[in-house]
Design a protein around this motif. Structure first.
Motif, PDB file in Angstrom:
ATOM      1  N   ASP A 119      -8.864   9.140  11.356  1.00  0.00           N
ATOM      2  CA  ASP A 119      -9.899   9.969  10.742  1.00  0.00           C
ATOM      3  C   ASP A 119     -11.088  10.079  11.686  1.00  0.00           C
ATOM      4  OD1 ASP A 119     -11.891  11.138   9.144  1.00  0.00           O
ATOM      5  OD2 ASP A 119     -11.034  10.266   7.322  1.00  0.00           O
ATOM      6  N   GLN A 120     -11.157  11.186  12.386  1.00  0.00           N
ATOM      7  CA  GLN A 120     -12.230  11.375  13.365  1.00  0.00           C
ATOM      8  C   GLN A 120     -13.586  11.528  12.693  1.00  0.00           C
ATOM      9  OE1 GLN A 120     -11.756  14.786  15.958  1.00  0.00           O
ATOM     10  NE2 GLN A 120     -13.019  13.861  17.534  1.00  0.00           N
ATOM     11  N   ALA A 121     -13.631  12.238  11.568  1.00  0.00           N
ATOM     12  CA  ALA A 121     -14.897  12.486  10.887  1.00  0.00           C
ATOM     13  C   ALA A 121     -15.547  11.187  10.409  1.00  0.00           C
ATOM     14  CB  ALA A 121     -14.681  13.442   9.717  1.00  0.00           C
ATOM     15  N   LEU A 122     -14.750  10.279   9.864  1.00  0.00           N
ATOM     16  CA  LEU A 122     -15.283   9.018   9.351  1.00  0.00           C
ATOM     17  C   LEU A 122     -15.258   7.893  10.381  1.00  0.00           C
ATOM     18  CD1 LEU A 122     -13.771   8.902   5.734  1.00  0.00           C
ATOM     19  CD2 LEU A 122     -16.048   9.651   6.440  1.00  0.00           C
ATOM     20  N   GLY A 123     -14.617   8.153  11.546  1.00  0.00           N
ATOM     21  CA  GLY A 123     -14.500   7.092  12.539  1.00  0.00           C
ATOM     22  C   GLY A 123     -13.721   5.911  12.007  1.00  0.00           C
ATOM     23  N   LYS A 124     -12.563   6.205  11.408  1.00  0.00           N
ATOM     24  CA  LYS A 124     -11.838   5.165  10.678  1.00  0.00           C
ATOM     25  C   LYS A 124     -10.336   5.318  10.854  1.00  0.00           C
ATOM     26  CE  LYS A 124     -11.166   3.640   5.862  1.00  0.00           C
ATOM     27  NZ  LYS A 124     -11.520   3.944   4.448  1.00  0.00           N
ATOM     28  N   LEU A 125      -9.654   4.191  11.005  1.00  0.00           N
ATOM     29  CA  LEU A 125      -8.197   4.160  11.034  1.00  0.00           C
ATOM     30  C   LEU A 125      -7.701   3.512   9.745  1.00  0.00           C
ATOM     31  CD1 LEU A 125      -5.429   4.454  12.494  1.00  0.00           C
ATOM     32  CD2 LEU A 125      -5.803   2.152  13.410  1.00  0.00           C
ATOM     33  N   SER A 126      -6.806   4.205   9.039  1.00  0.00           N
ATOM     34  CA  SER A 126      -6.201   3.651   7.829  1.00  0.00           C
ATOM     35  C   SER A 126      -4.694   3.577   8.021  1.00  0.00           C
ATOM     36  CB  SER A 126      -6.513   4.533   6.608  1.00  0.00           C
ATOM     37  OG  SER A 126      -7.904   4.644   6.401  1.00  0.00           O
ATOM     38  N   VAL A 127      -4.086   2.607   7.358  1.00  0.00           N
ATOM     39  CA  VAL A 127      -2.632   2.453   7.396  1.00  0.00           C
ATOM     40  C   VAL A 127      -2.139   2.420   5.957  1.00  0.00           C
ATOM     41  CG1 VAL A 127      -0.688   1.058   8.161  1.00  0.00           C
ATOM     42  CG2 VAL A 127      -2.761   1.170   9.566  1.00  0.00           C
ATOM     43  N   TRP A 128      -1.341   3.428   5.607  1.00  0.00           N
ATOM     44  CA  TRP A 128      -0.797   3.528   4.249  1.00  0.00           C
ATOM     45  C   TRP A 128       0.653   3.035   4.255  1.00  0.00           C
ATOM     46  CZ3 TRP A 128      -2.370   9.352   3.278  1.00  0.00           C
ATOM     47  CH2 TRP A 128      -3.778   9.442   3.252  1.00  0.00           C
ATOM     48  N   ASP A 129       0.930   1.973   3.551  1.00  0.00           N
ATOM     49  CA  ASP A 129       2.299   1.457   3.528  1.00  0.00           C
ATOM     50  C   ASP A 129       2.926   1.497   2.135  1.00  0.00           C
ATOM     51  OD1 ASP A 129       0.910  -0.557   2.249  1.00  0.00           O
ATOM     52  OD2 ASP A 129       1.352  -2.109   3.728  1.00  0.00           O
ATOM     53  N   GLN A 130       2.167   1.956   1.137  1.00  0.00           N
ATOM     54  CA  GLN A 130       2.665   1.972  -0.227  1.00  0.00           C
ATOM     55  C   GLN A 130       3.214   3.350  -0.573  1.00  0.00           C
ATOM     56  OE1 GLN A 130       2.449  -1.032  -1.406  1.00  0.00           O
ATOM     57  NE2 GLN A 130       3.504  -0.687  -3.351  1.00  0.00           N
ATOM     58  N   ALA A 131       4.510   3.404  -0.904  1.00  0.00           N
ATOM     59  CA  ALA A 131       5.145   4.678  -1.257  1.00  0.00           C
ATOM     60  C   ALA A 131       5.025   4.959  -2.756  1.00  0.00           C
ATOM     61  CB  ALA A 131       6.617   4.665  -0.850  1.00  0.00           C
ATOM     62  N   LEU A 132       5.374   3.978  -3.551  1.00  0.00           N
ATOM     63  CA  LEU A 132       5.254   4.059  -5.002  1.00  0.00           C
ATOM     64  C   LEU A 132       4.503   2.806  -5.467  1.00  0.00           C
ATOM     65  CD1 LEU A 132       8.902   5.228  -5.759  1.00  0.00           C
ATOM     66  CD2 LEU A 132       6.849   6.658  -5.749  1.00  0.00           C
ATOM     67  N   ASP A 133       4.170   2.744  -6.731  1.00  0.00           N
ATOM     68  CA  ASP A 133       3.352   1.635  -7.219  1.00  0.00           C
ATOM     69  C   ASP A 133       3.954   0.270  -6.905  1.00  0.00           C
ATOM     70  OD1 ASP A 133       1.422   3.311  -8.188  1.00  0.00           O
ATOM     71  OD2 ASP A 133       2.279   3.443 -10.201  1.00  0.00           O
ATOM     72  N   SER A 134       5.271   0.166  -6.911  1.00  0.00           N
ATOM     73  CA  SER A 134       5.915  -1.124  -6.648  1.00  0.00           C
ATOM     74  C   SER A 134       6.887  -1.065  -5.472  1.00  0.00           C
ATOM     75  CB  SER A 134       6.664  -1.598  -7.903  1.00  0.00           C
ATOM     76  OG  SER A 134       7.639  -0.643  -8.296  1.00  0.00           O
ATOM     77  N   THR A 135       6.745  -0.031  -4.644  1.00  0.00           N
ATOM     78  CA  THR A 135       7.685   0.175  -3.528  1.00  0.00           C
ATOM     79  C   THR A 135       6.928   0.544  -2.263  1.00  0.00           C
ATOM     80  OG1 THR A 135       9.352   0.984  -5.086  1.00  0.00           O
ATOM     81  CG2 THR A 135       9.723   1.433  -2.744  1.00  0.00           C
ATOM     82  N   SER A 136       7.273  -0.117  -1.172  1.00  0.00           N
ATOM     83  CA  SER A 136       6.684   0.210   0.131  1.00  0.00           C
ATOM     84  C   SER A 136       7.561   1.213   0.871  1.00  0.00           C
ATOM     85  CB  SER A 136       6.537  -1.057   0.970  1.00  0.00           C
ATOM     86  OG  SER A 136       5.682  -1.993   0.338  1.00  0.00           O
ATOM     87  N   PHE A 137       6.961   1.878   1.837  1.00  0.00           N
ATOM     88  CA  PHE A 137       7.749   2.755   2.702  1.00  0.00           C
ATOM     89  C   PHE A 137       8.764   1.919   3.479  1.00  0.00           C
ATOM     90  CE2 PHE A 137       3.974   5.625   2.475  1.00  0.00           C
ATOM     91  CZ  PHE A 137       4.631   6.763   2.032  1.00  0.00           C
ATOM     92  N   ILE A 138       9.909   2.529   3.749  1.00  0.00           N
ATOM     93  CA  ILE A 138      10.923   1.875   4.574  1.00  0.00           C
ATOM     94  C   ILE A 138      11.103   2.641   5.878  1.00  0.00           C
ATOM     95  CG2 ILE A 138      13.316   1.106   4.726  1.00  0.00           C
ATOM     96  CD1 ILE A 138      13.375   0.919   1.686  1.00  0.00           C
ATOM     97  N   THR A 139      11.446   3.916   5.767  1.00  0.00           N
ATOM     98  CA  THR A 139      11.660   4.751   6.953  1.00  0.00           C
ATOM     99  C   THR A 139      10.953   6.093   6.766  1.00  0.00           C
ATOM    100  OG1 THR A 139      13.851   3.732   7.138  1.00  0.00           O
ATOM    101  CG2 THR A 139      13.415   5.595   8.572  1.00  0.00           C
ATOM    102  N   PRO A 140       9.630   6.104   6.831  1.00  0.00           N
ATOM    103  CA  PRO A 140       8.914   7.379   6.699  1.00  0.00           C
ATOM    104  C   PRO A 140       9.077   8.223   7.960  1.00  0.00           C
ATOM    105  CG  PRO A 140       7.371   5.634   7.244  1.00  0.00           C
ATOM    106  CD  PRO A 140       8.716   4.973   7.065  1.00  0.00           C
ATOM    107  N   ILE A 141       9.476   9.473   7.780  1.00  0.00           N
ATOM    108  CA  ILE A 141       9.701  10.337   8.945  1.00  0.00           C
ATOM    109  C   ILE A 141       8.885  11.630   8.821  1.00  0.00           C
ATOM    110  CG2 ILE A 141      11.415  11.597  10.310  1.00  0.00           C
ATOM    111  CD1 ILE A 141      13.462   9.502   9.532  1.00  0.00           C
TER     112      ILE A 141
END
Length: 355
Positions: A119-141
């Protein structure tokens, strides 16, 4: 000992006095500016210029006016808390991405099982690993902008397209039970159609913005008949056209918005410009088509008719080289982003115009 404790206490207090502000830089190592790297080489007119690369947290540099970063480094040194390279938040195996109009670049990473948000505007790096409420990403493409500001992510192992809000909060999924192994993702914002490359089904499934399956485009085949596909992977939608990387048929298919095939280009071979293992595909505002040729580590530039204009690449880790690149995408400023997968980075070029 008391003096050391007092010093540590002072540093902690100082570090909390002000909020750290960061600026995103495409040159994370902040190297002195040298000769500008352009393609093609002089004396031909330059069409592309190297801009920089995205790798992770090192792209974000604390403002010089803020001393907290320096204080914390001294604190870590005093107490022996030195971060290792393994602790860094950075890309490992980036697949593809998108750039929105608000200064954000989203990158999927199959090794991190997450989506990186630069995020260039906020000067921030975020990492999203949650796909569903109880499930994480496995192979996001695949990744695309959806309706209502949503971010859509195709996860091949979860066999679904995940909906996220702009903060990365899961909103649900669609395609469950209909998709075998979704990879590429694209959207027609005018007609509200979402295209999903279902690689193991050898077709492209078309969904409405509310996740209802509308139709399927293509069928398995070696390319002798119109619409045949063999392991389609990456997708792009630009200027009313759907671009499909027909990977095992070594070509790119182009469809109109109604799903009719209007042309194809590419073939196997050992020469620059052949598509032995094509992956990412996209197009810029001038109609140039970009295809990642992963077998020979090239980014190939074609005109709107599928004629080769220019190769950029070769195997390596230097500027203008790639190692098993994957996806490619553009932004509103005609910058070209290449997911340089095994170099763990996204390389950015600027299209300078011209034909």
């Amino acid at each position: 000992m008391n003096r050391i404790i007092a010093l540590l206490t002072l540093l902690l207090l100082l570090s909390g006095c002000a909020e750290v502000k960061y600026t995103m830089h495409l040159d994370p190592e902040q190297k002195p500016v040298r000769a500008v790297r352009v393609w093609p080489d002089p004396p031909e007119k330059a069409r592309y210029r190297y801009v920089g690369q995205l790798i992770g947290e090192d792209n974000f540099v604390a403002d010089e006016a803020n001393n907290r970063n320096t204080g914390m480094k001294l604190l870590y040194w005093l107490v022996g808390l030195v971060r290792s390279e393994q602790d860094k938040v950075e890309l490992q195996r980036p697949q593809t991405g998108i750039a929105d109009g608000k200064g954000r670049v989203y990158v999927t990473d199959v090794a991190r099982h997450a989506v990186f948000v630069f995020d260039q505007a906020l000067g921030k790096l975020s990492v999203w690993d949650q796909a569903l409420d109880s499930t994480s990403f496995i192979t996001p493409i695949g990744i695309a902008e959806g309706a209502r500001g949503e971010i859509l992510v195709a996860d091949a192992e979860l066999a679904a397209v995940i909906r996220l809000d702009r903060d990365g909060k899961p909103l649900g999924a669609f395609g469950i039970g209909e998709l075998e192994r979704p990879t590429g993702l694209a959207r027609d914002p005018v007609r509200g159609r979402i295209y999903v490359a279902d690689t193991h089904a050898h077709d492209v499934k078309v969904y409405s913005d509310d996740g209802q399956l509308i139709e399927m485009v293509g069928m398995r085949g070696n390319g002798d008949d119109v619409g045949e596909m063999n392991y389609p992977t990456h997708l792009a939608f630009a200027d009313g056209k759907l671009y499909v990387t027909d990977s095992m048929n070594a070509r790119v298919l182009v469809f109109d918005a109604e799903g009719r095939q209007i042309k194809s280009f590419g073939q196997r071979g050992r020469y620059v410009g052949n598509l032995t293992r094509p992956k990412g595909v996209t197009a810029d505002s001038s109609g140039n088509i970009y295809v990642v040729e992963s077998f020979y580590d090239n980014l190939l530039v074609f005109n709107k008719d599928g004629q080769l204009l220019l190769p950029i690449g070769g195997t390596g880790k230097e500027i203008g080289q790639f190692y098993l690149p994957s996806g490619v995408w553009t932004d509103s400023q005609d910058r070209i982003y290449v997911a340089d997968m095994f170099n763990g980075r996204v390389v950015v070029f600027q299209f300078l115009g011209g034909e």
